[in-house]
Motif scaffolding. Structure first.
Motif, PDB file in Angstrom:
ATOM      1  N   GLN A   1       0.835  -1.196   0.000  1.00 32.03           N
ATOM      2  CA  GLN A   1       0.000   0.000   0.000  1.00 32.03           C
ATOM      3  C   GLN A   1       0.872   1.248   0.000  1.00 32.03           C
ATOM      4  O   GLN A   1       1.915   1.282   0.644  1.00 32.03           O
TER       5      GLN A   1
ATOM      6  N   GLN B   1       0.136   5.415   0.534  1.00 30.41           N
ATOM      7  CA  GLN B   1      -0.874   6.411   0.887  1.00 30.41           C
ATOM      8  C   GLN B   1      -0.224   7.772   1.100  1.00 30.41           C
ATOM      9  O   GLN B   1       0.928   7.853   1.530  1.00 30.41           O
TER      10      GLN B   1
ATOM     11  N   GLN C   1      -8.027   4.338  -3.175  1.00 28.25           N
ATOM     12  CA  GLN C   1      -8.682   4.749  -1.934  1.00 28.25           C
ATOM     13  C   GLN C   1      -8.765   6.270  -1.838  1.00 28.25           C
ATOM     14  O   GLN C   1      -7.832   6.964  -2.239  1.00 28.25           O
TER      15      GLN C   1
ATOM     16  N   ILE D   1     -13.764   5.654   4.231  1.00 27.16           N
ATOM     17  CA  ILE D   1     -12.913   5.527   3.048  1.00 27.16           C
ATOM     18  C   ILE D   1     -13.700   4.839   1.944  1.00 27.16           C
ATOM     19  O   ILE D   1     -14.408   3.865   2.186  1.00 27.16           O
TER      20      ILE D   1
ATOM     21  N   ASN E   1     -13.266   2.684  -1.432  1.00 26.63           N
ATOM     22  CA  ASN E   1     -12.333   1.859  -2.210  1.00 26.63           C
ATOM     23  C   ASN E   1     -12.937   1.590  -3.577  1.00 26.63           C
ATOM     24  O   ASN E   1     -14.088   1.172  -3.681  1.00 26.63           O
TER      25      ASN E   1
END
Length: 142
Positions: A34, A36, A93, A112, A114
């Motif tokens: 991931q 972010q 996201q 959130i 997705n």
């Protein structure tokens, strides 16, 4: 259960968070990664109790991980649910998360959205590509 490294880079405008995890439980024997960017929307200045962040990111599921969650094995096939092997995919996201301080504890929360990549979204067990997630929790400071 997953385990792996998580790296954070703090910048003047936000935090870049990167991680890579391996399934250590043997359930999927797959990996996830991931990336972010987390930007503060409010700051706890002068004793303020609320912190709110904006979050944007991408999450990669290896084929084994994605197939564990979104695949349909031969023994799970029905007349309306065909077999499906999910390949690797990237999900996007966008959302917010935050914390509200309460004495010795903290109220944690987030919402959130997705957007599933095609490896997950094309599964016969998925109804829609967009998957909203909301959560609330409480943490105690030690």
């Amino acid at each position: 259960f997953e385990a792996g490294p998580n790296l954070q880079w703090r910048t003047p405008v936000g935090v870049v968070n990167a991680n890579w995890y391996q399934d250590i439980s043997g359930a999927s024997s797959g990996q996830t990664a991931q990336l972010q960017f987390i930007r503060p929307l409010t700051r706890m200045q002068g004793g303020g109790a609320l912190r709110l962040n904006g979050v944007v990111g991408a999450q990669w599921f290896a084929a084994r991980t994605n197939d564990y969650y979104f695949g349909v094995r031969p023994q799970e096939v029905t007349s309306t649910r065909p077999a499906y092997t999910a390949g690797s995919t990237v999900n996007l996201q966008l959302g917010v998360n935050g914390v509200y301080l309460l004495g010795r504890g903290s109220l944690l929360f987030g919402a959130i959205g997705n957007w599933l990549g095609s490896g997950a979204a094309e599964s016969p067990i998925v109804e829609t590509r967009f998957q909203p997630i909301a959560y609330v929790g409480y943490g105690i400071n030690f």
